[in-house]
Design a protein around this motif. Structure first.
Motif, PDB file in Angstrom:
ATOM      1  N   ARG A 104       0.837  -1.207   0.000  1.00  0.00           N
ATOM      2  CA  ARG A 104       0.000   0.000   0.000  1.00  0.00           C
ATOM      3  C   ARG A 104       0.867   1.249   0.000  1.00  0.00           C
ATOM      4  O   ARG A 104       0.648   2.183  -0.782  1.00  0.00           O
ATOM      5  N   LEU A 105       1.914   1.266   0.847  1.00  0.00           N
ATOM      6  CA  LEU A 105       2.804   2.428   0.889  1.00  0.00           C
ATOM      7  C   LEU A 105       3.596   2.567  -0.406  1.00  0.00           C
ATOM      8  O   LEU A 105       3.858   3.683  -0.869  1.00  0.00           O
ATOM      9  N   ARG A 158       4.070  15.663   3.353  1.00  0.00           N
ATOM     10  CA  ARG A 158       3.354  14.404   3.108  1.00  0.00           C
ATOM     11  C   ARG A 158       4.248  13.428   2.336  1.00  0.00           C
ATOM     12  O   ARG A 158       4.288  12.241   2.654  1.00  0.00           O
ATOM     13  N   ARG A 159       4.958  13.920   1.307  1.00  0.00           N
ATOM     14  CA  ARG A 159       5.863  13.052   0.540  1.00  0.00           C
ATOM     15  C   ARG A 159       6.942  12.464   1.437  1.00  0.00           C
ATOM     16  O   ARG A 159       7.240  11.271   1.376  1.00  0.00           O
ATOM     17  N   THR A 160       7.522  13.291   2.288  1.00  0.00           N
ATOM     18  CA  THR A 160       8.569  12.832   3.191  1.00  0.00           C
ATOM     19  C   THR A 160       8.030  11.813   4.186  1.00  0.00           C
ATOM     20  O   THR A 160       8.680  10.803   4.460  1.00  0.00           O
ATOM     21  N   ALA A 161       6.838  12.049   4.705  1.00  0.00           N
ATOM     22  CA  ALA A 161       6.242  11.131   5.672  1.00  0.00           C
ATOM     23  C   ALA A 161       5.924   9.786   5.037  1.00  0.00           C
ATOM     24  O   ALA A 161       6.180   8.733   5.631  1.00  0.00           O
ATOM     25  N   VAL A 162       5.375   9.800   3.822  1.00  0.00           N
ATOM     26  CA  VAL A 162       5.040   8.546   3.140  1.00  0.00           C
ATOM     27  C   VAL A 162       6.314   7.767   2.821  1.00  0.00           C
ATOM     28  O   VAL A 162       6.368   6.548   2.995  1.00  0.00           O
ATOM     29  N   LEU A 163       7.354   8.452   2.384  1.00  0.00           N
ATOM     30  CA  LEU A 163       8.619   7.784   2.077  1.00  0.00           C
ATOM     31  C   LEU A 163       9.258   7.200   3.342  1.00  0.00           C
ATOM     32  O   LEU A 163       9.787   6.084   3.312  1.00  0.00           O
ATOM     33  N   ALA A 164       9.194   7.933   4.449  1.00  0.00           N
ATOM     34  CA  ALA A 164       9.736   7.420   5.711  1.00  0.00           C
ATOM     35  C   ALA A 164       8.945   6.197   6.185  1.00  0.00           C
ATOM     36  O   ALA A 164       9.524   5.213   6.665  1.00  0.00           O
ATOM     37  N   ALA A 165       7.620   6.240   6.033  1.00  0.00           N
ATOM     38  CA  ALA A 165       6.799   5.089   6.418  1.00  0.00           C
ATOM     39  C   ALA A 165       7.110   3.890   5.525  1.00  0.00           C
ATOM     40  O   ALA A 165       7.161   2.749   6.000  1.00  0.00           O
ATOM     41  N   TYR A 166       7.335   4.138   4.235  1.00  0.00           N
ATOM     42  CA  TYR A 166       7.683   3.058   3.309  1.00  0.00           C
ATOM     43  C   TYR A 166       9.023   2.438   3.695  1.00  0.00           C
ATOM     44  O   TYR A 166       9.171   1.212   3.699  1.00  0.00           O
TER      45      TYR A 166
END
Length: 144
Positions: A63-64, A78-86
């Protein structure tokens, strides 16, 4: 003979008073640390989190991955947060399948390359990051 009893009682009392500090010191050095370690181990084992199943972690990773690739994030935060979560999800899956993850030690601009190597290592281990198009997705109930 009647005077012997108070002498024996006095001698026993003297031995008790002389031996008590030694016994207390021995107990505090030998028994108390073992008891504290046993209680701490029980408390630790009671509060250990249960591991999430591999399927759930891989589903989160996929999903990520779709979110990272879609590039629909409107803000840099948001881009940085999604990449860190991935990245965190990648490392979690690597830990669960015991794959070496260069992403764990990479910093700065090296993270992009390390992320690609980590993804390739997971693919080699049998984890499909991009499932086939006809594969059933748990979040949609098989309908696409």
């Amino acid at each position: 003979m009647a005077g012997d009893r108070p002498a024996v009682a006095g001698l026993l009392l003297y031995l008790l008073i002389a031996a008590t500090p030694t016994l207390v010191f021995w107990v505090s050095l030998r028994v108390l640390p073992a008891l504290v370690a046993r209680v701490a181990e029980r408390r630790r084992s009671r509060h250990q989190p249960t591991a999430t199943p591999l399927e759930s972690t891989v589903a989160d990773l996929r999903r990520l991955r779709r979110e990272v690739r879609s590039r629909e994030q409107r803000t840099h935060v948001r881009r940085t947060a999604v990449l860190a979560a991935y990245d965190d999800a990648l490392l979690d899956v690597c830990r669960q399948v015991e794959v070496d993850a260069p992403l764990a030690t990479a910093v700065g601009h090296d993270r992009v390359y390390a992320r690609l190597i980590t993804e390739a290592a997971l693919e080699d281990a049998g984890i499909a990051l991009d499932p086939p198009p006809g594969a059933r997705r748990p979040d949609t109930g098989g309908q696409q």
